[in-house]
Design an enzyme around this catalytic site. Structure first.
Site, PDB file in Angstrom:
ATOM      1  N   GLY A  47      -5.782  -3.393   3.542  1.00 16.31           N
ATOM      2  CA  GLY A  47      -5.243  -2.418   2.601  1.00 16.31           C
ATOM      3  C   GLY A  47      -6.202  -2.193   1.453  1.00 16.31           C
ATOM      4  O   GLY A  47      -7.348  -2.651   1.467  1.00 16.31           O
ATOM      5  N   GLY A  48      -5.730  -1.504   0.440  1.00 21.43           N
ATOM      6  CA  GLY A  48      -6.598  -1.168  -0.676  1.00 21.43           C
ATOM      7  C   GLY A  48      -6.920  -2.343  -1.557  1.00 21.43           C
ATOM      8  O   GLY A  48      -7.992  -2.410  -2.153  1.00 21.43           O
ATOM      9  N   LYS A  61      -2.482 -13.046   3.042  1.00 20.47           N
ATOM     10  CA  LYS A  61      -2.993 -11.852   2.373  1.00 20.47           C
ATOM     11  C   LYS A  61      -4.033 -12.313   1.345  1.00 20.47           C
ATOM     12  O   LYS A  61      -3.701 -12.982   0.364  1.00 20.47           O
ATOM     13  CB  LYS A  61      -1.870 -11.082   1.690  1.00 20.47           C
ATOM     14  CG  LYS A  61      -2.367  -9.857   0.934  1.00 20.47           C
ATOM     15  CD  LYS A  61      -1.221  -9.080   0.297  1.00 20.47           C
ATOM     16  CE  LYS A  61      -0.488  -8.277   1.322  1.00 20.47           C
ATOM     17  NZ  LYS A  61       0.459  -7.321   0.701  1.00 20.47           N
ATOM     18  N   ASP A  74       7.139   1.465  -2.161  1.00 23.66           N
ATOM     19  CA  ASP A  74       6.272   1.951  -1.085  1.00 23.66           C
ATOM     20  C   ASP A  74       7.020   1.880   0.244  1.00 23.66           C
ATOM     21  O   ASP A  74       6.541   1.309   1.220  1.00 23.66           O
ATOM     22  CB  ASP A  74       4.980   1.137  -1.029  1.00 23.66           C
ATOM     23  CG  ASP A  74       3.924   1.818  -0.147  1.00 23.66           C
ATOM     24  OD1 ASP A  74       4.044   3.038   0.094  1.00 23.66           O
ATOM     25  OD2 ASP A  74       2.986   1.132   0.309  1.00 23.66           O
TER      26      ASP A  74
END
Length: 787
Positions: free
Chosen positions: A92-93, A112, A222
Site C-alpha cells: 500500500g501507500g 504490516k 476506507d
C-alpha cells in the site's frame, strides 16, 4: 479560491491555522515565526497543529495515489525481529504486508511493515503506533485482530491476524464476469454469495461489526470491497484500518483539518464537497451502502471513466435504482440500500445499527422501518441534489411562474385521474389473485399508489377537486387483504380434508409458501383483521412481570457435542424465530425468581406464556448441584451452572398434577405397551415425546435439564436410574429441535438404543423411529439456582 482573512490582531489558532493551510495549498510563502507569534499565549497550540499537519503530509496517501516509497524494504528480506519466513503478499501507500511466522507463539501472522521512506519523524512513528494500539483494543469476530505494534531492525511494524480468504472485491469481480477460476477459496465464496439473501446477510454482518467499531469511537473511512475478506466459513471480516480515525482519543486528529482520504467511488458526498476526510459514522454508512449496491447489481453506483467524473457523480448522489438494473431485487432491500445512499447525512439512518436492524427485518420477512418516498419527498430530494443548478436558474424561472402554476394544477388533476383509474382497475381484478406471489406484487403496487394518494390529498389541487384518494386506496388494500383471507381459507380447508399423516409438516410448507404475502399484508394493512390469525402464528407473548422484576431470555442452539447445546442470551423485545427458549426472571434485588422453557413453532397460533411456581410434589424430590465442570467427548470440559435436579425421573403417577387426564395417560401407556410388548406400571418413569415432556415441565414450574446436567448428576450419584433389570450406562438431553428428542437412556452391553428390535426394554421409554433405527426417550426436571 480567496484567501481566508484572519481578523486583525486575531489570536485564534483555528483561524491562523486555516490561513497557514491556504498558503500551503496555493504555494504561497508564509512566515511561520510571525504567524505563530500572532497566536500569543496559544502559540504552542498552533505550532502543534502545524507539526501534526506536516507529519500527516508525510504519512498520508491521497486518493488512489500509488506508493513509490515501498521499495525501500528489501525484496528478499526474510526476517524482522522474531518474525521469520517473510513472504510479501501486498503493498500500500504507507506499508507493505508480509505473511510471516511467529515462532514464539507458533502461528502465522500478517506483518504490516511501515515503509521507512514514509516515516521521517519520531512523532510520526508515535502517531502510527497510537492508532494501531487503539485498533488493537477492538475484539469482534467481524474485525481483523491486531496482536502487536513494535519496531525492530529499523522497521516499524504491526502484527495482525492472518486471513487466507479472498477479498470481497475479488468475489464481486468473479460474480460480474461469470467466468470460473482455479482458486477453490474464491469459488466457494462466490457459491456462498449466489443468492440475494446470502449477500444481504453478509452486509448485515459487516454492518454489525462496523457498529461495534463506531461504538468504540473508531470510524473506518476506507470502506470498500478490497478491505473486506470472506473467510472459508463465509463470514466477512473488516481489514486495513490504516485510515481509521479514533474519535475518542484525545491524541487523535480531531482538531486538524485533514486532506481527503479514502477510495474513489466509495467515499461520501460530504467528503467530496468539503474536501475533508468526513470522519463520521454516517460517511461509513454511505460507503457500506455503495458496497451493498455493488453486491446486488454487480455494478458500482458511482464509478466513472475518470476520478473527477466519479467525484462529481458522488457529489450528486443520484444512483440508478437497483431494481432498474435487476428487477428481481426485492423492493425493501432496494429501499434500505438507497436510504444509506442519501446525499444528506441527516437523511440516512441515524446509525449503522439502524441500517442493520432493517437488513435483519428483511431477512426475517418482517416489515422494515422505511416507507416508500412520496412524490413530494422525491421532489424535495431532487431539489437538494440539484440545488446549484436551481440557484443559477432561479431568475430565469421567475418570469415563467404563472405558466408553471397553471401547468402544475393541470398536471395534478391529470395525475389524480390516472391514479383513480389504476385503483379502480385493481379493485375490479382482485378476484384474479390466486397465488402468494400475486398478493405480494399487488401489495407492493398498492403501497406505491398509497404514497402517491397521500401526496395528492395534501396538495393544493385537492382543495379544488377533492382529497379522497387515500380513502380509495385504503379500500382497495382492504379488499385485497380480504381476498387473500378467502384464498388461504380454501388452502386450509384442502389441507384438513383429508388430513395428511404429516399434518404439521404440511402446515409448515403452507405457511412458508404464504410467508412473504403475509408480511406484505401486515405492512400494507397492519390493522386489517382478515389474516391476523395466520400473521400471528408462531408468536409467544411473554408474561407480565411483577413490580421490580426483570426478564432474561435465552435461545438454544447446536453445541459441539449432542449433549452440550449452546445457550445464548437474546433481546426479549425482538420477534423470535422457531426454536427452543429459556426464560428467567429476577426480583427487585436481582435474585433469581422463576424460569421456564418454551418452544416456538411457526405453525402454532399466537399464545400467552405463563410462569408457574415449582409444584410442591416436585420440590420435595429436588437435590441441589453446585457449579461444576464435566468432560464431554468432542467438547472437552464444559462448565455447568448451579442448579437443582430431580433425584428420580417423573413417574406416570405424577402426570395428573401436571394437568393430564387419566384417559390421556392410559392411552399413552397402552400404545407404549403394545409397541414394547411389556407391562408398564403406574409407578414407572413416564415416557413421553419431547414436546409432551416440555409441556409437563412447564406445568410443574421447572424445565428439562441439559445433557451435561444429567451426566454430572449420574457421575456424582445424585439421581436414581430408572432401569429395573438393566444398568443404565448413560443419559442425556438433546436440544436439537429437528430430532424432536430431549432425554435419552443409553443402555450398556450389546443392547443399544438404536437397535430397538434386539433391545429388551427394561424401563418405559418413548420410542421414536428414524432412518437409523429408534431412540428411547424419557425426562427429568431441573431449575437454575444462583449462588
Amino acid at each position: 479560491m480567496n484567501k481566508p482573512e484572519s481578523p486583525a490582531g486575531s489570536r485564534d489558532p483555528t483561524l491562523l491555522f486555516e490561513e497557514y493551510l491556504h498558503a500551503w495549498d496555493t504555494g504561497q510563502p508564509v512566515n511561520l515565526d510571525d504567524l505563530c507569534a500572532r497566536a500569543g499565549p496559544r502559540e504552542a497550540d498552533l505550532k502543534k497543529r502545524i507539526e501534526i499537519f506536516r507529519t500527516l503530509q508525510e504519512l498520508s496517501e491521497t486518493l488512489d495515489t500509488p506508493s513509490t516509497e515501498g521499495a525501500s524494504i528489501p525484496v528478499d528480506v526474510d526476517r524482522i525481529g522474531r518474525f521469520e519466513r517473510l513472504v510479501r503478499i501486498g503493498q500500500g501507500g504507507l506499508s507493505q504486508v508480509f505473511l510471516a511466522h511467529d515462532p514464539a507463539l507458533k502461528r502465522n501472522v500478517a506483518l504490516k511493515i511501515l515503509s521507512p521512506g514514509q516515516i521521517t519523524t519520531s512523532d510520526a512513528r508515535g502517531w502510527i503506533a497510537s492508532e494501531a494500539q487503539s485498533l488493537a483494543r477492538l475484539d469482534h469476530p467481524g474485525v481483523v485482530r491486531v496482536f502487536e505494534v513494535d519496531e525492530a531492525d529499523g522497521f516499524a511494524y504491526v502484527a495482525m491476524e492472518f486471513l487466507a480468504g479472498p477479498s470481497l472485491a475479488a468475489v464481486i469481480e468473479r460474480l460480474r464476469s461469470g467466468v470460473p477460476g482455479d482458486d477453490p477459496g474464491l469459488e466457494a465464496a462466490v457459491l456462498g454469495l449466489s443468492t440475494v439473501t446470502a449477500r444481504c446477510r453478509l452486509v448485515l454482518q459487516l454492518a454489525r461489526a462496523l457498529a461495534y467499531c463506531h461504538a468504540q469511537g473508531i470510524v473506518h473511512r476506507d470502506i470498500k470491497p478490497g478491505n473486506i475478506l470472506v473467510q472459508a466459513n463465509g463470514e466477512p471480516k473488516w481489514i486495513d484500518f490504516g485510515l481509521a480515525h479514533i474519535e475518542s482519543d484525545s491524541a487523535s486528529l480531531t482538531q486538524v483539518t485533514q486532506r481527503l482520504m479514502g477510495t474513489p467511488a466509495y467515499i461520501a458526498p460530504e467528503q467530496v464537497d468539503g474536501g475533508r476526510t468526513g470522519a463520521s459514522p454516517l460517511s461509513d454508512q454511505f460507503s457500506l451502502g455503495v458496497v451493498l449496491y455493488e453486491l446486488l447489481t454487480s455494478k458500482n453506483a458511482f464509478m466513472r471513466s475518470s476520478r473527477s467524473a466519479t467525484l462529481d457523480a458522488i457529489s450528486r448522489a443520484e444512483p440508478p435504482a437497483p431494481r432498474k438494473v435487476d428487477a428481481s431485487i426485492p423492493v425493501d432491500l432496494e429501499r434500505i440500500c438507497l436510504h444509506a445512499l442519501e446525499r444528506s447525512p441527516d437523511a440516512r439512518y441515524p446509525s449503522i445499527d439502524r441500517m442493520a436492524d432493517d437488513l435483519e427485518a428483511f431477512l426475517e420477512h418482517r416489515p422494515i422501518s422505511l416507507r416508500a418516498p412520496t412524490p413530494v419527498q422525491r421532489f424535495a430530494l431532487w431539489v437538494q441534489r440539484h440545488r446549484r443548478e436551481i440557484a443559477l436558474s432561479a431568475k430565469a424561472l421567475g418570469c415563467a411562474f404563472v405558466v408553471a402554476i397553471a401547468v402544475w394544477v393541470v398536471g395534478g388533476v391529470s395525475e389524480r385521474s390516472k391514479l383513480k383509474r389504476e385503483l379502480n382497475q385493481f379493485g375490479s381484478s382482485v378476484g384474479e389473485l390466486l397465488f402468494p406471489q400475486h398478493f405480494v406484487a399487488r401489495f407492493d403496487a398498492l403501497e406505491e399508489r398509497a404514497s402517491e394518494a397521500r401526496a395528492l390529498d395534501q396538495s393544493l389541487v385537492a382543495r379544488v377537486v377533492g382529497g379522497d384518494m387515500a380513502r380509495l386506496t385504503r379500500s382497495i388494500v382492504e379488499q385485497t387483504s380480504r381476498r387473500m383471507s378467502d384464498v388461504m381459507k380454501q388452502e386450509w380447508h384442502a389441507l384438513e380434508n383429508p388430513r395428511p399423516m404429516d399434518f404439521d409438516q404440511a402446515v409448515r410448507r403452507l405457511l412458508r409458501q404464504w410467508e412473504d404475502a403475509l408480511a406484505a399484508d401486515a405492512q400494507a394493512c397492519p390493522d386489517c383483521p382478515y389474516n391476523r390469525r395466520d400473521r400471528e402464528r408462531g408468536i409467544v407473548v411473554l408474561p407480565e412481570l411483577a413490580a421490580g422484576e426483570e426478564l432474561q431470555l435465552w435461545q438454544y442452539g447446536d453445541g459441539p457435542a449432542p449433549i452440550t447445546p449452546v445457550v445464548r442470551r437474546i433481546d426479549p423485545t425482538r420477534q423470535r424465530g422457531a426454536g427452543l427458549y429459556r426464560l428467567q426472571t429476577f426480583d427487585a434485588v436481582h435474585c433469581f425468581a422463576r424460569e421456564t422453557e418454551f418452544l416456538v413453532r411457526p405453525e402454532e397460533e399466537k399464545r400467552q406464556l405463563e410462569l408457574r411456581p415449582l409444584h410442591p410434589s416436585i420440590a420435595t424430590r429436588m437435590v441441589k448441584a453446585s457449579r461444576t465442570t464435566i468432560f464431554v467427548p468432542g467438547a472437552q470440559n464444559v462448565e455447568i451452572a448451579a442448579h437443582e435436579i430431580m433425584r428420580d425421573p417423573v413417574r406416570w403417577s405424577d402426570l395428573p398434577a401436571a394437568g393430564w387426564s387419566i384417559d390421556e395417560i392410559a392411552g399413552t401407556m397402552t400404545l407404549l405397551m403394545q409397541f414394547t410388548n411389556r407391562t408398564i406400571e403406574w409407578t414407572d418413569p413416564a415416557a413421553l415425546s419431547w414436546e409432551d415432556a416440555l409441556r409437563v415441565s412447564t406445568a410443574f414450574g421447572a424445565r428439562l435439564p441439559s445433557g451435561c446436567e444429567l451426566a454430572s448428576a449420574l457421575r456424582d450419584g445424585r439421581v436414581e436410574t430408572p432401569g429395573r433389570t438393566a444398568t443404565v450406562a448413560g443419559e442425556h438431553v438433546s436440544a436439537n429441535i429437528a430430532e424432536g428428542l430431549v432425554a435419552s437412556f443409553l443402555y450398556g452391553g450389546e443392547e443399544t438404543a438404536t437397535s430397538a428390535k434386539k433391545t429388551r426394554i427394561s424401563a418405559p421409554a418413548f420410542v421414536r423411529g428414524d432412518a437409523g433405527g429408534f431412540q428411547l426417550v424419557t425426562f427429568r426436571l431441573a431449575r437454575s439456582t444462583f449462588d
